[in-house]
Scaffold this motif. Structure first.
Motif, PDB file in Angstrom:
ATOM      1  N   ASP A  30     -11.346  78.525 -40.133  1.00  0.00           N
ATOM      2  CA  ASP A  30     -11.478  77.078 -40.014  1.00  0.00           C
ATOM      3  C   ASP A  30     -12.029  76.681 -38.646  1.00  0.00           C
ATOM      4  O   ASP A  30     -12.783  75.701 -38.528  1.00  0.00           O
ATOM      5  CB  ASP A  30     -10.120  76.411 -40.241  1.00  0.00           C
ATOM      6  CG  ASP A  30      -9.674  76.475 -41.690  1.00  0.00           C
ATOM      7  OD1 ASP A  30     -10.543  76.494 -42.583  1.00  0.00           O
ATOM      8  OD2 ASP A  30      -8.449  76.517 -41.934  1.00  0.00           O
ATOM      9  N   GLY A  31     -11.656  77.427 -37.598  1.00  0.00           N
ATOM     10  CA  GLY A  31     -12.144  77.109 -36.261  1.00  0.00           C
ATOM     11  C   GLY A  31     -13.644  77.270 -36.134  1.00  0.00           C
ATOM     12  O   GLY A  31     -14.325  76.444 -35.503  1.00  0.00           O
ATOM     13  N   VAL A  32     -14.197  78.327 -36.730  1.00  0.00           N
ATOM     14  CA  VAL A  32     -15.650  78.523 -36.709  1.00  0.00           C
ATOM     15  C   VAL A  32     -16.334  77.369 -37.440  1.00  0.00           C
ATOM     16  O   VAL A  32     -17.318  76.789 -36.948  1.00  0.00           O
ATOM     17  CB  VAL A  32     -16.029  79.877 -37.339  1.00  0.00           C
ATOM     18  CG1 VAL A  32     -17.541  79.956 -37.581  1.00  0.00           C
ATOM     19  CG2 VAL A  32     -15.574  81.019 -36.453  1.00  0.00           C
ATOM     20  N   HIS A  33     -15.822  77.013 -38.614  1.00  0.00           N
ATOM     21  CA  HIS A  33     -16.458  75.920 -39.374  1.00  0.00           C
ATOM     22  C   HIS A  33     -16.324  74.581 -38.645  1.00  0.00           C
ATOM     23  O   HIS A  33     -17.229  73.731 -38.737  1.00  0.00           O
ATOM     24  CB  HIS A  33     -15.853  75.842 -40.769  1.00  0.00           C
ATOM     25  CG  HIS A  33     -16.511  76.769 -41.747  1.00  0.00           C
ATOM     26  ND1 HIS A  33     -17.855  76.700 -42.047  1.00  0.00           N
ATOM     27  CD2 HIS A  33     -16.004  77.782 -42.507  1.00  0.00           C
ATOM     28  CE1 HIS A  33     -18.162  77.632 -42.946  1.00  0.00           C
ATOM     29  NE2 HIS A  33     -17.059  78.307 -43.241  1.00  0.00           N
ATOM     30  N   LEU A  34     -15.220  74.375 -37.920  1.00  0.00           N
ATOM     31  CA  LEU A  34     -15.080  73.136 -37.162  1.00  0.00           C
ATOM     32  C   LEU A  34     -16.136  73.059 -36.061  1.00  0.00           C
ATOM     33  O   LEU A  34     -16.763  72.004 -35.861  1.00  0.00           O
ATOM     34  CB  LEU A  34     -13.681  73.037 -36.554  1.00  0.00           C
ATOM     35  CG  LEU A  34     -13.450  71.852 -35.603  1.00  0.00           C
ATOM     36  CD1 LEU A  34     -13.675  70.521 -36.320  1.00  0.00           C
ATOM     37  CD2 LEU A  34     -12.047  71.909 -35.005  1.00  0.00           C
ATOM     38  N   LEU A  35     -16.369  74.150 -35.347  1.00  0.00           N
ATOM     39  CA  LEU A  35     -17.390  74.146 -34.292  1.00  0.00           C
ATOM     40  C   LEU A  35     -18.782  73.902 -34.871  1.00  0.00           C
ATOM     41  O   LEU A  35     -19.593  73.189 -34.269  1.00  0.00           O
ATOM     42  CB  LEU A  35     -17.346  75.460 -33.522  1.00  0.00           C
ATOM     43  CG  LEU A  35     -16.131  75.635 -32.607  1.00  0.00           C
ATOM     44  CD1 LEU A  35     -16.066  77.049 -32.049  1.00  0.00           C
ATOM     45  CD2 LEU A  35     -16.169  74.614 -31.462  1.00  0.00           C
ATOM     46  N   VAL A  36     -19.060  74.464 -36.033  1.00  0.00           N
ATOM     47  CA  VAL A  36     -20.350  74.222 -36.685  1.00  0.00           C
ATOM     48  C   VAL A  36     -20.467  72.750 -37.081  1.00  0.00           C
ATOM     49  O   VAL A  36     -21.537  72.133 -36.931  1.00  0.00           O
ATOM     50  CB  VAL A  36     -20.518  75.140 -37.908  1.00  0.00           C
ATOM     51  CG1 VAL A  36     -21.760  74.755 -38.707  1.00  0.00           C
ATOM     52  CG2 VAL A  36     -20.608  76.592 -37.464  1.00  0.00           C
ATOM     53  N   ALA A  37     -19.373  72.163 -37.568  1.00  0.00           N
ATOM     54  CA  ALA A  37     -19.390  70.745 -37.936  1.00  0.00           C
ATOM     55  C   ALA A  37     -19.639  69.868 -36.705  1.00  0.00           C
ATOM     56  O   ALA A  37     -20.364  68.872 -36.773  1.00  0.00           O
ATOM     57  CB  ALA A  37     -18.072  70.355 -38.604  1.00  0.00           C
TER      58      ALA A  37
END
Length: 368
Positions: free
Chosen positions: A304-311
């Motif tokens: 989830d942290g990786v996807h949050l940074l991408v968002a």
């Protein structure tokens, strides 16, 4: 673009220099030390998230950094990468003493997403917290167990660093508010060199004070060794144990548990049967096969942290100054829904669950 992911070594970046054509994320994971048994799970989940992003047409590179080392060493390497402009953001899980050193080192430089449960309190600009603080993570579990099992005599045992100390303070308030008592409290060095012999002494002291329940804020290898010692004692099956750091890797390292009285309060568990968890497990299995690393709660946090940074990058707010406020909006479901276009499972879940050990599995028994 296919879903392949490039893993970069931090030393390699010092030679090759920045690359504005990709989003470079540093994975701050415990790849050695007492928490090293959890590192592969986090690495595989972050890789899965990056592969989903790359398959959607963007370019993400991952830079693993061993956060199982001394806080000063981890912080120095992170600051060097940030100051040289070699990376765009940091994400991962590690002990809170490492986290606090990174908070200072990265403050006002680049975004830093810390994914596991944390001790609460203020953070510097750019630091985003995905996990829960102790009162939110463990308070409902202590109340649930106390009320249903009529537990009146609690003991608190943890490692001696920032997060366990905060857990003890919060748990003491919750226990006393329930009209129960804290009859024993102990913090041991991290990691504890006394090993099994030391934990055998603690178990005997628990017997002497007639504890009915133990809240454990031991972590990693120490938690596994304690549970193994406890399971072999006369207290197993008679005294309840609750942990805020017990996931499947540590349960396996401790030999499992069949007492029926070992519980864990976390954001998620590998065998959880809800729709999001099943979908995540299927995606993970498609990449790593049935023998890949366990998809534990720490791993899901990295995903989830990786996807949050991408968002954040997709909405143009991937900066230390704007990341915290923008993350709060994204995690609350506000803002442009297209921010999560590269995340097939959408934003992270909120809340947590209480699970009970059943051999080598953790079975969810209630939502908290």
């Amino acid at each position: 673009m296919d879903g392949s992911v490039v893993l970069r070594d931090s030393a390699e970046l010092l030679v090759s220099g920045p690359d504005a054509s990709v989003l470079r994320l540093v994975l701050l994971l415990p790849l050695s030390g007492p928490l090293g048994l959890t590192g592969p799970s986090g690495l595989s989940a972050a890789y899965l998230a990056a592969s989903e992003v790359n398959a959607a047409g963007l370019g993400v590179e991952l830079v693993p950094v061993d956060a199982g080392r001394a806080p000063g060493a981890v912080a120095a390497e992170a600051r060097l990468l940030a100051d040289a402009g070699l990376v765009d953001a940091f994400v991962g899980f590690h002990t809170s003493d490492v986290h606090r050193a990174l908070d200072v080192a990265l403050r006002e430089r680049v975004p830093y997403v810390f994914t596991p449960p944390h001790e609460g309190g203020p953070r510097g600009d750019g630091v985003v917290l995905l996990g829960d603080e102790p009162a939110r993570q463990l308070g409902p579990a202590v109340r649930w167990l106390s009320e249903r099992l009529r537990l009146r005599r609690w003991a608190l045992i943890g490692n001696d660093y920032i997060w366990p100390r905060s857990v003890h303070r919060a748990a003491s308030r919750v226990v006393r508010a329930l009209g129960a008592d804290v009859v024993y409290e102990r913090l041991v060095p991290f990691p504890w060199a006394d090993g099994e012999a030391g934990f055998e002494r603690l178990v005997e002291e628990l017997r002497q004070v007639r504890a009915e329940a133990v809240l454990l804020s031991l972590v990693g290898r120490d938690l596994a060794v304690f549970n193994r010692v406890f399971s072999a004692s006369r207290l197993a099956g008679r005294v309840v144990r609750l942990s805020g750091a017990l996931e499947e890797n540590v349960l396996l390292a401790g030999g499992g548990d069949d007492s029926g009285e070992l519980y864990s309060a976390m954001r998620s568990f590998a065998g959880q049967g809800d729709e999001r968890r099943i979908a995540l497990a299927e995606r993970h299995r498609a990449v790593f096969g049935p023998s890949g690393p366990v998809l534990d709660a720490y791993a899901e946090g990295c995903y989830d942290g990786v996807h949050l940074l991408v968002a954040l990058a997709a909405t143009g707010v991937l900066s230390a100054r704007r990341a915290k406020a923008a993350s709060e909006r994204l995690l609350a479901g506000a803002g442009d829904p297209r921010s999560w276009a590269c995340a097939p499972l959408g934003p992270p879940r909120t809340g947590g669950f209480l699970a009970r050990a059943d051999g080598l599995d953790l079975t969810v028994i209630t939502r908290l």
